[in-house]
Design an enzyme around this catalytic site. Structure first.
Site, PDB file in Angstrom:
ATOM      1  N   HIS A 117      67.320  54.785  93.297  1.00  0.00           N
ATOM      2  CA  HIS A 117      66.577  55.767  93.661  1.00  0.00           C
ATOM      3  C   HIS A 117      66.648  57.143  93.198  1.00  0.00           C
ATOM      4  CE1 HIS A 117      64.984  52.636  97.097  1.00  0.00           C
ATOM      5  NE2 HIS A 117      64.580  52.466  95.875  1.00  0.00           N
ATOM      6  N   CYS A 128      57.016  67.981  82.101  1.00  0.00           N
ATOM      7  CA  CYS A 128      57.511  67.884  81.043  1.00  0.00           C
ATOM      8  C   CYS A 128      58.781  66.871  81.043  1.00  0.00           C
ATOM      9  CB  CYS A 128      57.963  68.929  80.140  1.00  0.00           C
ATOM     10  SG  CYS A 128      59.499  69.942  80.486  1.00  0.00           S
ATOM     11  N   THR A 192      71.290  47.814 104.467  1.00  0.00           N
ATOM     12  CA  THR A 192      69.966  48.182 104.224  1.00  0.00           C
ATOM     13  C   THR A 192      68.756  47.572 104.849  1.00  0.00           C
ATOM     14  OG1 THR A 192      68.093  47.973 102.190  1.00  0.00           O
ATOM     15  CG2 THR A 192      70.075  46.694 102.098  1.00  0.00           C
TER      16      THR A 192
HETATM   17  P1  OAD Z   1      66.797  51.891 105.925  1.00  0.00           P
HETATM   18  O1  OAD Z   1      66.858  53.185 106.878  1.00  0.00           O
HETATM   19  O2  OAD Z   1      65.500  51.129 105.634  1.00  0.00           O
HETATM   20  O3  OAD Z   1      67.831  50.770 106.583  1.00  0.00           O
HETATM   21  C1  OAD Z   1      68.885  51.296 107.170  1.00  0.00           C
HETATM   22  C2  OAD Z   1      69.679  50.083 107.420  1.00  0.00           C
HETATM   23  O4  OAD Z   1      71.282  50.177 107.780  1.00  0.00           O
HETATM   24  C3  OAD Z   1      69.196  49.405 108.640  1.00  0.00           C
HETATM   25  O5  OAD Z   1      69.054  47.889 108.597  1.00  0.00           O
HETATM   26  C4  OAD Z   1      70.201  49.596 109.826  1.00  0.00           C
HETATM   27  O6  OAD Z   1      70.302  48.406 110.777  1.00  0.00           O
HETATM   28  C5  OAD Z   1      71.503  49.714 108.969  1.00  0.00           C
HETATM   29  N1  OAD Z   1      72.504  50.257 109.585  1.00  0.00           N
HETATM   30  C6  OAD Z   1      72.529  51.303 110.546  1.00  0.00           C
HETATM   31  N2  OAD Z   1      73.741  51.960 110.566  1.00  0.00           N
HETATM   32  C7  OAD Z   1      74.532  50.859 109.869  1.00  0.00           C
HETATM   33  C8  OAD Z   1      76.134  50.851 109.778  1.00  0.00           C
HETATM   34  N3  OAD Z   1      76.970  51.676 110.446  1.00  0.00           N
HETATM   35  N4  OAD Z   1      76.628  49.988 109.087  1.00  0.00           N
HETATM   36  C9  OAD Z   1      75.617  49.093 108.228  1.00  0.00           C
HETATM   37  N5  OAD Z   1      74.410  49.250 108.441  1.00  0.00           N
HETATM   38  C10 OAD Z   1      73.832  49.964 109.316  1.00  0.00           C
HETATM   39  O7  OAD Z   1      67.291  52.346 104.870  1.00  0.00           O
HETATM   40  P2  OAD Z   1      67.284  51.845 103.464  1.00  0.00           P
HETATM   41  O8  OAD Z   1      67.267  50.195 103.420  1.00  0.00           O
HETATM   42  O9  OAD Z   1      68.092  52.359 102.503  1.00  0.00           O
HETATM   43  O10 OAD Z   1      63.796  55.610  99.614  1.00  0.00           O
HETATM   44  O11 OAD Z   1      66.005  52.368 102.832  1.00  0.00           O
HETATM   45  C11 OAD Z   1      65.431  52.027 101.546  1.00  0.00           C
HETATM   46  C12 OAD Z   1      64.776  53.178 100.891  1.00  0.00           C
HETATM   47  O12 OAD Z   1      63.794  53.604 101.811  1.00  0.00           O
HETATM   48  C13 OAD Z   1      65.647  54.313 100.699  1.00  0.00           C
HETATM   49  O13 OAD Z   1      66.278  54.361  99.418  1.00  0.00           O
HETATM   50  C14 OAD Z   1      64.542  55.516 100.877  1.00  0.00           C
HETATM   51  C15 OAD Z   1      63.768  54.988 101.910  1.00  0.00           C
HETATM   52  O14 OAD Z   1      62.197  55.389 101.800  1.00  0.00           O
HETATM   53  C16 OAD Z   1      63.692  56.603  98.873  1.00  0.00           C
HETATM   54  O15 OAD Z   1      64.119  57.663  99.244  1.00  0.00           O
HETATM   55  C17 OAD Z   1      63.177  56.390  97.392  1.00  0.00           C
END
Ligand code: OAD
Length: 254
Positions: A117, A128, A192
């Site tokens: 990302h 551009c 994630t």
């Molecule tokens: P999310 O906010 O969707 O998910 C975060 C995950 O981390 C959740 O499932 C939580 O349960 C878990 N979590 C929280 N604390 C934690 C810890 N201490 N250890 C392990 N896990 C924990 O974030 P992403 O899955 O990264 O895109 O989201 C995907 C994309 O959505 C991001 O890259 C972003 C967003 O829109 C862009 O910016 C393009």
């Protein structure tokens, strides 16, 4: 909490692939997106993470990315980031794929990180596509004078090099990530929600290709029913325990 089967799978693997998300940086003090206190509960992705939102209000979007840059400049990698960097030096072939834009994996010593990302450090021209490097102070000075950063080649608006909703992922990054998922023996999905595609497809691709899939997350996700093992815990401690156990078993087998 860590089953011996997982450790022996990692130790017998020729190739390990890891997908990380915002959760791995949560313990460093970087907010996740979809947790109850996450960024998308307080901010609108359409306003702040889309081209339409940027063109409608570029000042607001720049301000938000400056706010996020200030946060990542003030935090440190945690044990989860360090444990993965350590694991990369133990496993014969190791691929680290991240959805995160905070560069904390690199700060912890991981190399060749696949950034699906983009990242919060780089900027490019929205017209551009020329890359633009702005020292933070210049951007801040620009803001004080209410001037948006402009491309020095074509005069277009400069934007952060983060992938926004509706945009394609960088082609090379995505194809390297897909290749790693399809050829690994063990795949980790860490911190994630596994809701955002195409990144969310990777664990399923790995599983269909025969990999052992492990999720590390304190909560269940949409992926959980499909994984071979769910380490239900925060990633800093869980990854530290996994890497310690992997290294201990290797020592024992010497
Ligand atoms: P999310 O906010 O969707 O998910 C975060 C995950 O981390 C959740 O499932 C939580 O349960 C878990 N979590 C929280 N604390 C934690 C810890 N201490 N250890 C392990 N896990 C924990 O974030 P992403 O899955 O990264 O895109 O989201 C995907 C994309 O959505 C991001 O890259 C972003 C967003 O829109 C862009 O910016 C393009």
């Amino acid at each position: 909490m860590i089953p011996p089967l997982l450790i022996s799978k990692v130790n017998s693997a020729k190739s390990v692939a890891v997908l990380t998300g915002a959760g791995i940086s949560a313990e460093s003090g970087v907010a996740t997106f979809r947790d109850p206190d996450g960024l998308w509960s307080r901010f609108s992705p359409l306003e702040l993470a889309s081209m339409d939102g940027f063109l409608a209000n570029p000042d607001r979007v720049w301000e938000w990315y400056e706010y996020r840059r200030a946060i990542i400049n003030s935090v440190q990698p945690n044990d989860g980031h360090f444990a993965l960097a350590e694991l990369s030096r133990v496993v014969p072939q190791f691929t680290l794929i991240t959805q995160n834009v905070d560069r904390l994996h690199q700060a912890a010593g991981s190399r060749d990180v696949i950034e699906l990302h983009g990242n919060l450090i780089d900027n490019h021209c929205q017209r551009c596509h020329a890359p633009h490097v702005f020292p933070d102070q210049d951007i801040l000075n620009g803001f004080t004078q209410k001037k948006l950063p402009r491309c020095s080649f074509c005069g277009g608006l400069v934007r952060p090099s983060v992938v926004w909703f509706g945009e394609n992922l960088p082609t090379d990054a995505l194809s390297s990530a897909e290749q790693a998922a399809l050829t690994c023996d063990v795949f980790f999905s860490i911190g994630t929600s596994a809701e955002v595609y195409p990144a969310a497809q990777l664990p399923y691709s790995a599983k269909s290709a025969g990999a052992f899939v492990c999720e590390v997350n304190p909560n269940e996700t949409i992926l959980t029913p499909f994984v071979d093992f769910h380490v239900r815990g925060q990633s800093a401690q869980a990854l530290r325990e996994i890497v310690t156990a992997v290294k201990a078993e290797r020592e024992f087998q010497k």
